[in-house]
Design an enzyme around this catalytic site. Structure first.
Site: not given
Lengths: 112, 207
Positions: B115, B118-120
């Site tokens: 991702c 962000c950090s999906c």
């Protein structure tokens, strides 16, 4: 001040190795609590009491599935009681994040 | 594959906004940001605590999905067609209603998930994201230099294997279906699930 032992908290969802979380936010709430204590924001006994009050308020029919909802409510209550953050500031920030999600186009980072 | 979109979801699509997280998630986020701003907590130390428990959220869910796909060709077909529904068949739902897509490793192609924004992360099947997944170096390098990133994880792919990098969004997340290891024909579904690793399903490991 004794070292915190989250595993001694009554009702904590856990397995043989330690706490288990159903969703990431629960682990975040757990980590925030542990770190605030480690940095001296409150005594572990104060935390245990705040959590216990929330769990008691939930009543005996509560089956434990909402454990971390009570945890979060207890943390908010303790943080505001200790004046680490204001209740109004928390509410405003929560709504600001929600609005940021709603206005941010797909695939773009969400910022305030 | 988005035929099961709720009306609610369409509404947000129409507004070009993102589906906001749950009330609980928003409240934790508000607490965390305010306390970090006041210097009362350290984000790196929070990550370290969460990282310690990263395998504790839904650790085997994704492995069960992969094992079922290896074991049952009809399930595999449904998974490739509509991963959200196929994963829900096994009882794994959650998150903010994001859609899942299964991407399959083959003799000629390796898939890897990142991702970049962000950090999906598909936590209902993979649990909490590892710290490296959220780190800036992984997020930026995975797209520019996927073979270099894989090499850092100890995975060297021959040039003839194509590397496909999938960039997650708040609405669409990916599950890598690794190749079934050779010599596992006699194994049960449970035994197969035990072979599947988290990194294998992110695509930073081969099984």
């Amino acid at each position: 001040m004794s070292a915190p032992d989250p595993l001694k908290l009554p009702g904590l969802p856990r397995d043989a190795e330690g706490p288990v979380f159903a969703e990431p936010w629960q682990a975040q709430a757990f980590a925030l609590t542990v770190q605030l204590h480690e940095r001296g924001a409150f005594a572990w006994s104060e935390w245990a009491e705040a959590l216990s009050d929330q769990l008691k308020a939930a009543g005996p029919q509560d089956d434990g599935s909402r454990y971390y909802e009570h945890w979060l409510a207890a943390l908010e209550q303790l943080v505001t009681a200790k004046q680490l953050a204001g209740a109004g500031a928390l509410r405003d920030r929560r709504h600001a994040w929600e609005a940021a999600y709603l206005r941010t186009p797909h695939g773009k980072p969400v910022t305030l | 594959m988005t035929h099961d979109d709720s009306d609610h979801h369409h509404e947000h699509d129409h507004e070009h906004g993102q589906h906001p997280p749950s009330d609980m998630e928003l409240r934790v986020k508000a607490l965390e940001f305010l306390l970090v701003e006041k210097g009362l907590v350290d984000p790196a130390a929070l990550d370290a605590i969460v990282d310690h428990f990263e395998h504790k959220v839904g650790p085997r869910n994704g492995a069960r999905v992969v094992a079922r796909a290896w074991f049952d060709p009809a399930y595999r077909a449904r998974l490739m067609e509509d991963a959200t529904a196929a994963i829900a068949e096994l009882g794994y739902v959650g998150g903010q209603g994001e859609h899942m897509m299964a991407v399959e490793n083959t003799a000629g192609a390796h898939n890897m998930v990142v991702c970049t924004l962000c950090s999906c992360y598909p936590w209902p099947v993979l649990g909490l994201p590892p710290v490296w997944y959220k780190s800036a170096p992984y997020r930026s390098r995975a797209v520019i230099d996927p073979r270099g990133v894989l090499a850092d994880f100890g995975v060297t792919l021959p040039d003839e294997i194509e590397v496909r990098v999938w960039d997650s969004t708040a609405e669409l997340r990916y599950l890598v279906i690794p190749e079934r290891p050779a010599g596992t024909e006699a194994l049960s579904e449970d035994q197969l699930a035990a072979l599947v690793t988290r990194d294998g399903m992110i695509g930073t490991a081969r099984l």
